[in-house]
Design an enzyme around this catalytic site. Structure first.
Site, PDB file in Angstrom:
ATOM      1  N   HIS A  61       0.838  -1.205   0.000  1.00 17.52           N
ATOM      2  CA  HIS A  61       0.000   0.000   0.000  1.00 17.52           C
ATOM      3  C   HIS A  61       0.867   1.248   0.000  1.00 17.52           C
ATOM      4  O   HIS A  61       1.950   1.262   0.567  1.00 17.52           O
ATOM      5  CB  HIS A  61      -0.949   0.012   1.200  1.00 17.52           C
ATOM      6  CG  HIS A  61      -0.262  -0.225   2.514  1.00 17.52           C
ATOM      7  ND1 HIS A  61       0.074  -1.484   2.945  1.00 17.52           N
ATOM      8  CD2 HIS A  61       0.167   0.624   3.470  1.00 17.52           C
ATOM      9  CE1 HIS A  61       0.678  -1.396   4.117  1.00 17.52           C
ATOM     10  NE2 HIS A  61       0.752  -0.120   4.451  1.00 17.52           N
ATOM     11  N   HIS A 114       0.877   5.210   1.100  1.00 13.72           N
ATOM     12  CA  HIS A 114       0.194   6.195   1.953  1.00 13.72           C
ATOM     13  C   HIS A 114       0.196   7.565   1.276  1.00 13.72           C
ATOM     14  O   HIS A 114       1.244   8.048   0.852  1.00 13.72           O
ATOM     15  CB  HIS A 114       0.952   6.387   3.276  1.00 13.72           C
ATOM     16  CG  HIS A 114       0.937   5.209   4.192  1.00 13.72           C
ATOM     17  ND1 HIS A 114       0.063   5.107   5.250  1.00 13.72           N
ATOM     18  CD2 HIS A 114       1.704   4.091   4.237  1.00 13.72           C
ATOM     19  CE1 HIS A 114       0.299   3.980   5.919  1.00 13.72           C
ATOM     20  NE2 HIS A 114       1.298   3.342   5.318  1.00 13.72           N
TER      21      HIS A 114
END
Ligand code: AMP
Ligand code: ZN
Length: 139
Positions: A99, A101
């Protein structure tokens, strides 16, 4: 992947606050909201982190980042943004589905401190290190 919290978010088994979705990528608000609008961008394909990611998946995920980042900025009125990623526990990774951010920034007092300690440069050592890294670059 079984037992992956982000795969469960993708499948809808766990709820999330979605901000963007297409056939390959999902973006949703991080529950921790480091700052208002803190968003995670993830590939729908389960991959542990960037150290294990193919160039194709990286292209897919990162190609969506600018438009999602701009949308977050417009909606929140942020004046800047940190875009970061943690790989493996030692680097702060806690969810092992890759992922990115997006952390909107609002000013020096918005609670985030980013920065690196400065070190006296040793140019010979830097040249050696750069060479040894360059030799390891493969697909
Ligand atoms: P990292 O430490 O880089 O692995 O980031 C994992 C992030 O996932 C943290 O910032 C958490 O707040 C966030 N997170 C964990 N569970 C959820 C969830 N169910 N929905 C949204 N964000 C989550
Ligand atoms: Zn997963």
């Amino acid at each position: 992947m079984d037992n992956c919290i982000f795969c469960k978010i993708i499948s809808g088994e766990i709820p999330s606050s979605k901000v963007y979705e297409d056939d390959k990528v999902l973006a949703f608000l991080d529950i921790s909201q480091a700052t208002k609008g803190h968003t995670l961008v993830i590939p729908k394909e389960h991959v542990r982190n960037i150290l294990e990611m193919s160039a194709e998946t990286a292209e897919t995920v990162f190609s969506r980042v600018p438009k999602i980042a701009r949308a977050v900025q417009k909606a929140t009125g942020a004046i800047g943004m940190n875009i970061l990623n943690n790989n493996e526990e030692v680097a702060g990774q806690t969810v092992f589905h890759a992922h990115i951010h997006l952390v909107p920034r609002y000013g020096a007092d918005d609670g985030i401190h980013m920065g690196f300690d400065e070190h006296e440069p040793d140019f010979a050592a830097l040249a050696n290190l750069a060479d040894s890294i360059a030799k390891e670059v493969t697909e």
